[in-house]
Write an enzyme that holds these catalytic residues in place. Structure first.
Site, mmCIF file in Angstrom:
data_model
loop_
_atom_site.group_PDB
_atom_site.id
_atom_site.type_symbol
_atom_site.label_atom_id
_atom_site.label_comp_id
_atom_site.label_asym_id
_atom_site.label_seq_id
_atom_site.Cartn_x
_atom_site.Cartn_y
_atom_site.Cartn_z
ATOM 1 N N LEU A 69 0.866 -1.169 0.000
ATOM 2 C CA LEU A 69 0.000 0.000 0.000
ATOM 3 C C LEU A 69 0.909 1.227 0.000
ATOM 4 O O LEU A 69 1.991 1.211 0.588
ATOM 5 C CB LEU A 69 -0.902 0.025 1.241
ATOM 6 N N ASP A 70 0.461 2.286 -0.652
ATOM 7 C CA ASP A 70 1.248 3.516 -0.661
ATOM 8 C C ASP A 70 1.406 4.060 0.759
ATOM 9 O O ASP A 70 0.624 3.738 1.656
ATOM 10 C CB ASP A 70 0.576 4.572 -1.543
ATOM 11 N N LYS A 71 2.389 4.907 0.933
ATOM 12 C CA LYS A 71 2.726 5.446 2.257
ATOM 13 C C LYS A 71 1.503 5.989 2.995
ATOM 14 O O LYS A 71 1.311 5.727 4.188
ATOM 15 C CB LYS A 71 3.771 6.554 2.094
ATOM 16 N N THR A 96 -1.773 5.494 2.182
ATOM 17 C CA THR A 96 -2.980 4.682 2.050
ATOM 18 C C THR A 96 -3.083 3.777 3.270
ATOM 19 O O THR A 96 -2.108 3.133 3.650
ATOM 20 C CB THR A 96 -2.940 3.841 0.765
ATOM 21 N N ARG A 149 -4.960 5.639 -7.945
ATOM 22 C CA ARG A 149 -4.734 7.084 -8.030
ATOM 23 C C ARG A 149 -4.557 7.527 -9.485
ATOM 24 O O ARG A 149 -5.078 8.569 -9.915
ATOM 25 C CB ARG A 149 -3.525 7.459 -7.186
#
Length: 317
Positions: free
Chosen positions: A139-141, A143, A238
């Site tokens: 997961l992105d930083k 998220t 995104r």
């Protein structure tokens, strides 16, 4: 220091359309590149029915048992760090966490510590012996939400295979700018931006990416969406939502150029502008247990910041 991981597979009939060893390996172990697999053959890391084969063009047969001894760098270069993990499930084979925001998953440029990987190494030293410390997806930083981590090599390979075969369900909730009219599916390839390498763009030369989205609630100027990934490309949600002109609220990378509506209230405008991260949460995770094969499911409620944002949007309908 190097660790070893042994991959084993039985040759199916479908692989014998091309029965060269290198071609069969490529069809069986798609996570690994043809170049890497050929290197393992030449390094005598590949056995067929217990016998080493070091010729890429060697012939293999239906039901042959192929094994590869993979070598990977241990995580000793990374430090174990005592970082809080919100664990919602754990057994001998897997760990499921509810990831917080402002939390990088894997060390990289500019983030060598304070990551999920560092936290896992502190939690259990056996993670040093598993590729990527058991991390099978990211997961992105900023998220939040559900992630599964493998606790041994068997689970690691089984989960990687499930993700590759699209057996893992990853469902998200997002709040986007704009009033989405109806749900839909985005099928657009994604590639790294050649100008700004930290971002992704839609481009036909990229990797195929599929995103499904459904409306949970419409507000005056925003929409609460359920999003299901069929593929898992970097920044996929995104990038895709920006492509259809519904970028995520708070996304400083993919949504910062979005124009606010002129008739939005000043209070709402200020609150939305101040939202500190992309409004994206991994809310549901469904997979087959890598050992028991039982279907398992976890759900996570929205974090407080997104709940507060929805409450604010509800007041401005």
């Amino acid at each position: 220091m190097q660790n070893k991981l042994k991959l084993i597979a039985i040759v199916p009939k479908i692989s014998l359309l091309k029965n060269r060893l290198d071609q069969v390996l490529a069809s069986l172990f798609k996570k690994h590149s043809r170049t890497i697999l050929k290197r393992h053959i030449l390094s005598k890391d590949v056995c067929v029915n217990g016998r080493i084969l070091d010729q890429p063009d060697a012939k293999v047969l239906y039901k042959d048992i192929i094994s590869i001894n993979l070598k990977f760098k241990a995580k000793n270069d990374y430090q174990a760090e005592n970082i809080f993990l919100n664990v919602i499930y754990e057994d001998d084979d897997i760990l499921v966490i509810n990831k917080q925001d402002n939390f990088v998953v894997h060390p990289g440029a500019g983030n060598t510590s304070g990551t999920l990987l560092n936290a896992l190494l502190h939690r259990d030293s056996t993670f040093f012996n598993i590729p990527r410390a058991g991390i099978v997806h990211r997961l992105d930083k900023d998220t939040t939400g559900l992630m599964v981590i493998a606790k041994n090599n068997l689970s690691y390979m089984a989960l990687i295979d499930q993700i590759k075969c699209k057996k893992v369900i990853r469902e998200y909730q997002a709040i986007v700018y704009g009033k989405v009219i109806s749900g839909g599916t985005i099928v657009k390839s994604i590639i790294r931006n050649p100008i700004k390498r930290t971002t992704m763009i839609v481009n036909k030369c990229g990797k195929r990416a599929i995103t499904h989205y459904r409306i949970l609630k419409r507000f005056t100027h925003h929409t609460h969406l359920k999003i299901i990934l069929e593929t898992g490309r970097t920044h996929q949600i995104r990038t895709h939502m920006l492509y259809i002109n519904f970028p995520l609220v708070g996304d400083k990378t993919y949504g910062n150029k979005f124009k606010f509506y002129k008739n939005i209230s000043l209070t709402l405008l200020e609150q939305v502008k101040k939202f500190p991260r992309q409004a994206l949460h991994a809310s549901r995770l469904c997979l087959y247990h890598p050992v028991t094969k039982h279907l398992m499911e976890w759900n996570s409620t929205l974090p407080r910041d997104m709940l507060n944002l929805i409450a604010l949007l509800n007041k401005n309908i």
